[in-house]
Design a protein around this motif. Structure first.
Motif, PDB file in Angstrom:
ATOM      1  N   TRP A 409       1.138  -1.283  -0.122  1.00 53.78           N
ATOM      2  CA  TRP A 409       0.262   0.105   0.041  1.00 53.78           C
ATOM      3  C   TRP A 409       0.758   1.660   0.436  1.00 53.78           C
ATOM      4  N   GLU A 410       0.582   2.472  -1.119  1.00 48.37           N
ATOM      5  CA  GLU A 410       0.322   3.824  -0.253  1.00 48.37           C
ATOM      6  C   GLU A 410      -0.223   4.658   0.324  1.00 48.37           C
ATOM      7  N   SER A 411       0.130   5.394   1.680  1.00 50.78           N
ATOM      8  CA  SER A 411      -0.611   5.708   1.855  1.00 50.78           C
ATOM      9  C   SER A 411      -0.642   7.812   2.198  1.00 50.78           C
ATOM     10  N   ASP A 412      -1.517   8.343   1.985  1.00 52.05           N
ATOM     11  CA  ASP A 412      -1.504   9.682   2.374  1.00 52.05           C
ATOM     12  C   ASP A 412      -0.557  10.634   3.389  1.00 52.05           C
ATOM     13  N   VAL A 413      -0.261   9.773   4.452  1.00 54.05           N
ATOM     14  CA  VAL A 413      -0.058  10.303   6.224  1.00 54.05           C
ATOM     15  C   VAL A 413       0.777  11.454   5.936  1.00 54.05           C
ATOM     16  N   LYS A 414       0.714  12.160   6.133  1.00 52.23           N
ATOM     17  CA  LYS A 414       2.227  12.773   5.959  1.00 52.23           C
ATOM     18  C   LYS A 414       2.491  13.237   6.754  1.00 52.23           C
ATOM     19  N   SER A 415       3.734  11.886   7.221  1.00 53.61           N
ATOM     20  CA  SER A 415       4.679  12.118   8.989  1.00 53.61           C
ATOM     21  C   SER A 415       5.310  12.861   8.515  1.00 53.61           C
TER      22      SER A 415
END
Length: 501
Positions: A409-415
């Motif tokens: 998966w690829e997530s838009d979480v802006k860490s």
């Protein structure tokens, strides 16, 4: 600016989706996942998740504090995992310890006391702090002679709860914390081993990690790799002629060092002199990417594997426009078993973070365009000269035979922090950022929040806002979870203490 805000419980709109027969929710069923790009078909992913078990932890290094709390990356293998459950997905309490310093390394010893290595905002002086585990208060501090920026970043806690690091005079120090006759705490240099004679003039130590035989491995910015026997004072070195800007990692029989040109796997001769087991060059790209501090890989090497946690070693390269995840079988030489572009959902990717590596899974954070308030002295101009920060997090799994890999998966979480995977509760903990993330906005109006990520899907499943601006900016530094579940997160100006409400 207030130092506390009311915490809130993350809420999901609508009824929870029903579980599948395997006890998992398929990504398509979860309304929290529109920002997560699943790259395997749903049925295949459900089967993969049902069979996936993260871990094991790397072997416990006898020369460090317990795994999870021993250093910036948790353990000497730099897996960025912890055995301890964190605050969980519900509401949290939090407090901030103001230290006027960026605090990249927070360790917790067997006695439960957090020890942090920080660098002051004014003067960039490395300073060690002992914190009160009950409330996070600063109990004692000790300033060290100033050297290279990275010399005030990487350190570890030894088996006797002493912080092992270097000062600006190239002394290898063991710093203990003790109560004086009046009952107050003090930090003292319990041991000092001079390394200056083995370090070229103008060079500085940037990374260190303990071997299994009690020697301390170190690497300098100029690419000198060495071992130091602190019992005898014997120092042995090997010069690579290549730069080093990250820490180093150790497991039984092997030390991994990533230079700005290649990944080295090393052993040692009978007298302690480092020897090259293999060298794997990588694509270093056209230049330093925006969001990175040096030209080359931004990752400390990480050992991992589904057997004993040491079968593989991994870094990211600096290929453009998308970096590659490179995974090597430790005993098979310098040909990667996995070489795949990562974070391809975005126009470009790069990272200044080590990966999380556990079992057959690797998690990579996208820091491309992340606005650091300062760069190390001598850092080259970035290529391109600027870029906006988009964030992103990806999971890549090795196949069952260890001969290939695929993005799950690829997530838009802006860490805004280096995430940490808890094997105690199967959750990833980090700090996210929202709002303006240009060089000015990140320091003024950006909002920073505690965030909990589901490693099976990449979805955010919990979170609490801290506040805005530089007081809460974690500068891509990682958090450390104590055995009691308290999470300590370094920021640009101190340490956040986060507990379950």
């Amino acid at each position: 600016m207030p130092l506390g805000v009311p915490s809130f419980r993350s809420r999901r709109k609508g009824p929870a989706p029903p579980p599948t027969a395997a006890g998992l929710r398929l990504p398509e069923q979860d309304p929290a996942l529109p920002r997560t790009r699943l790259l395997l078909p749903a049925l295949a992913l459900a089967a993969a998740l049902a069979a996936t078990a993260f871990g094991p932890l790397p072997p416990q290094n006898p020369a460090t504090a317990p795994n999870g709390n021993a250093g910036m990356h948790g353990d000497s293998a730099s897996s960025d995992t912890t055995p301890y459950a964190g605050p969980g997905t519900g509401a949290v309490n939090w407090s901030r310890t103001a230290l006027a310093s960026a605090c990249p390394t927070v360790t917790v010893g067997r006695d439960g006391y957090p020890v942090a290595l920080c660098t002051t905002i004014f003067g960039q002086t490395p300073t060690v702090h002992l914190l009160d585990p009950a409330n996070g208060n600063d109990l004692a501090s000790l300033e060290l002679p100033k050297g290279a920026l990275f010399g005030g970043v990487y350190a570890y806690l030894d088996q006797d709860d002493r912080l092992v690091g270097v000062d600006g005079n190239d002394n290898l120090l063991r710093i203990g914390h003790h109560r004086n006759s009046g009952g107050s705490w003090q930090l003292t240099i319990d041991q000092s081993t001079p390394l200056a004679a083995a370090i070229p003039s103008g060079d500085n130590i940037v990374g260190l990690s303990p071997g299994w035989d009690g020697k301390v491995w170190f690497a300098t910015g100029g690419g000198v790799i060495g071992t130091a026997d602190t019992a005898t004072g014997t120092v042995r070195t090997l010069a690579t002629g290549e730069g080093v800007a990250n820490s180093i990692s150790t497991v039984p029989g092997h030390t991994a060092v990533a230079t700005d040109h290649a990944l080295y796997l090393l052993g040692q001769a009978a007298d302690g002199t480092p020897t090259v087991q293999w060298r794997a060059p990588y694509d270093r790209g056209p230049g330093r990417k925006p969001g990175q501090l040096s030209w080359g890989t931004g990752a400390t090497p990480s050992f991992f594997g589904p057997g004993d946690g040491t079968e593989y070693v991994t870094i990211t390269d600096n290929a453009a426009p998308h970096e590659n995840l490179l995974v090597y079988k430790v005993d098979a030489g310098p040909t990667p078993v996995c070489a795949t572009p990562v974070l391809t959902k975005w126009a470009a990717s790069g990272t200044e973070d080590a990966v999380i590596a556990s079992g057959r899974s690797v998690f990579v954070t996208n820091t491309y365009g992340y606005p650091y308030p300062a760069l190390p002295e001598g850092a080259p101009a970035s290529v391109p000269s600027s870029a906006s920060y988009q964030g992103g997090l990806a999971r890549i799994d090795l196949n069952a035979t260890g001969t290939g890999c695929a993005t799950v998966w690829e997530s838009d979480v802006k860490s805004a922090a280096l995430p940490r995977l808890s094997l105690g509760d199967n959750l990833i903990y980090t700090v996210t950022v929202s709002g303006p993330t240009d060089s000015v906005g990140a320091q003024t109006f950006a909002t920073y929040s505690h965030a909990v990520i589901d490693p099976n899907t990449g979805a955010k499943v919990g979170g609490t806002a801290f506040g805005i601006g530089l007081l809460y900016n974690p500068l891509q530094m990682t958090g450390t979870t104590a055995p009691n579940g308290t999470l300590y997160q370094g920021t640009e100006t101190g340490v956040l203490r986060i507990t379950k409400k």
